[in-house]
Design an enzyme around this catalytic site. Structure first.
Site, PDB file in Angstrom:
ATOM      1  N   GLU A 212      51.601  32.895  37.093  1.00  0.00           N
ATOM      2  CA  GLU A 212      50.974  32.494  38.371  1.00  0.00           C
ATOM      3  C   GLU A 212      51.091  30.991  38.538  1.00  0.00           C
ATOM      4  OE1 GLU A 212      47.216  34.278  39.452  1.00  0.00           O
ATOM      5  OE2 GLU A 212      46.475  32.406  40.337  1.00  0.00           O
TER       6      GLU A 212
ATOM      7  N   THR B 174      38.966  45.974  43.499  1.00  0.00           N
ATOM      8  CA  THR B 174      37.665  46.072  44.181  1.00  0.00           C
ATOM      9  C   THR B 174      37.558  47.311  45.078  1.00  0.00           C
ATOM     10  OG1 THR B 174      37.470  43.687  44.106  1.00  0.00           O
ATOM     11  CG2 THR B 174      36.085  44.814  45.714  1.00  0.00           C
TER      12      THR B 174
ATOM     13  N   ASN C 200      48.140  43.789  43.759  1.00  0.00           N
ATOM     14  CA  ASN C 200      47.073  44.141  42.812  1.00  0.00           C
ATOM     15  C   ASN C 200      45.813  44.600  43.536  1.00  0.00           C
ATOM     16  OD1 ASN C 200      48.832  43.042  40.995  1.00  0.00           O
ATOM     17  ND2 ASN C 200      47.377  41.617  40.091  1.00  0.00           N
TER      18      ASN C 200
ATOM     19  N   ASP D  54      46.494  42.489  32.888  1.00  0.00           N
ATOM     20  CA  ASP D  54      46.343  41.599  34.035  1.00  0.00           C
ATOM     21  C   ASP D  54      45.503  40.368  33.673  1.00  0.00           C
ATOM     22  OD1 ASP D  54      46.526  40.900  36.769  1.00  0.00           O
ATOM     23  OD2 ASP D  54      44.645  41.930  37.235  1.00  0.00           O
TER      24      ASP D  54
ATOM     25  N   SER E  70      42.409  44.074  47.847  1.00  0.00           N
ATOM     26  CA  SER E  70      41.316  44.825  48.495  1.00  0.00           C
ATOM     27  C   SER E  70      40.858  44.080  49.739  1.00  0.00           C
ATOM     28  CB  SER E  70      40.131  44.959  47.531  1.00  0.00           C
ATOM     29  OG  SER E  70      40.539  45.657  46.382  1.00  0.00           O
TER      30      SER E  70
HETATM   31  P1  13P Z   1      40.845  42.859  44.189  1.00  0.00           P
HETATM   32  O1  13P Z   1      39.769  43.213  43.215  1.00  0.00           O
HETATM   33  O2  13P Z   1      40.384  41.918  45.241  1.00  0.00           O
HETATM   34  O3  13P Z   1      41.543  44.049  44.732  1.00  0.00           O
HETATM   35  O4  13P Z   1      41.953  42.028  43.363  1.00  0.00           O
HETATM   36  C1  13P Z   1      42.587  42.650  42.299  1.00  0.00           C
HETATM   37  C2  13P Z   1      43.487  41.707  41.600  1.00  0.00           C
HETATM   38  O5  13P Z   1      44.127  40.864  42.190  1.00  0.00           O
HETATM   39  C3  13P Z   1      43.602  41.854  40.147  1.00  0.00           C
HETATM   40  O6  13P Z   1      44.464  40.916  39.589  1.00  0.00           O
END
Ligand code: 13P
Length: 278
Positions: free
Chosen positions: A133, A230, A227, A81, A208
């Protein structure tokens, strides 16, 4: 079963559900995520991100991710990622990741296109998939999600997807990474415009802290991958605090942490609609 994004996201896009990417920094998070997916017969995407490597080295975490994916009873993508550099994306592919995200979203447009294209060429030759992206998904802590000039436009998305040949596209529509300071407002209208302009599956970062309704609307609006990181950390952190308060000791506290993360993953899988889709 180790697969790539195309193996699971095309079906998700067609049947209007999303598959979660759950980032991991160690085998505890990994075990929790895979167990949740197996329990619910869901495909899953697991991985790590370039900014997380200080917490779990690629050389060490890659073999664990790949071994866990291969022996899982459900389809598992091992995804790198937010790759920020060509070298690290190549390293992830060489270590057996079946998918990489190249994030050139803060670079000038032409550079983002050129660098993404190079990674697509290499990844496709290795049978792996690439997420790109366009627009920029920033940090919730700095309120980036309200900066509408960073949102993806339909025209940018169409041109970027066509020029680069990416297999999935992350879009900025009002979400951000980390803990939101204020309830986020997703621009679902923009998402629908993008969906109509682009063929590849769309990705929502910053999963998240979004509401059940946010997920329902964004998946109905065309998101096929979400994704999450958090919320897994928060669930694990809470369980560790409780374990410490109750003097449970290291291993019992660790088990509670894994159970809490597994429950957090289960909750997201159900919300994303991927349960039973393995
Ligand atoms: P969060 O940590 O806000 O869930 O985002 C995760 C993310 O987008 C990783 O690419």
């Amino acid at each position: 079963m180790l697969v790539n994004l195309n193996d699971i996201l095309k079906k998700a896009q067609k049947e209007k559900y999303a598959v979660g990417l759950f980032n991991t920094t160690d085998t505890d998070m990994l075990q929790a995520a895979i167990a949740a997916a197996e329990e619910l017969s869901s495909p899953i995407i697991i991985g790590t991100a370039e900014v997380l490597l200080p917490y779990g080295e690629l050389e060490l975490i890659a073999p664990a991710l790949i071994a866990a994916a291969k022996r899982a009873s459900v389809p598992v993508v091992v995804h790198y990622d937010h790759g920020l550099t060509y070298a690290r994306c190549v390293e992830a592919l060489q270590r057996g990741f079946t998918s990489v995200m190249f994030d050139g979203s803060v670079k000038p447009y032409a550079q983002n296109i050129a660098e993404t294209k190079e990674i697509v060429k290499l990844a496709h030759a290795m049978g792996a998939t690439v997420e790109g992206e366009i627009g920029h998904v920033g940090e919730a802590a700095t309120g980036d999600n309200v900066l509408t000039d960073m949102y993806t436009t339909a025209e940018e998305a169409r041109a970027y997807a066509e020029d680069t040949g990416v297999d999935a596209l992350a879009v900025a529509i009002g979400s951000a990474h980390g803990v939101y300071k204020k309830k986020p407002m997703l621009n679902i209208g923009r998402l629908k415009e993008i969906r109509e302009s682009v063929r590849v599956p769309l990705v929502l970062h910053g999963g998240s802290g979004l509401s059940d309704e946010d997920f329902a609307k964004s998946i109905a609006g065309g998101i096929a991958k979400v994704n999450v990181f958090t919320d897994l950390c928060l669930a694990g952190e809470k369980a560790m605090k409780e374990g410490t308060e109750k003097n449970l000791g290291y291993l019992e506290t660790r088990n509670r942490k894994v159970d809490a993360i597994r429950e957090a993953v289960r909750t997201k899988i159900r919300l994303f609609g991927s349960a039973g889709k393995a």
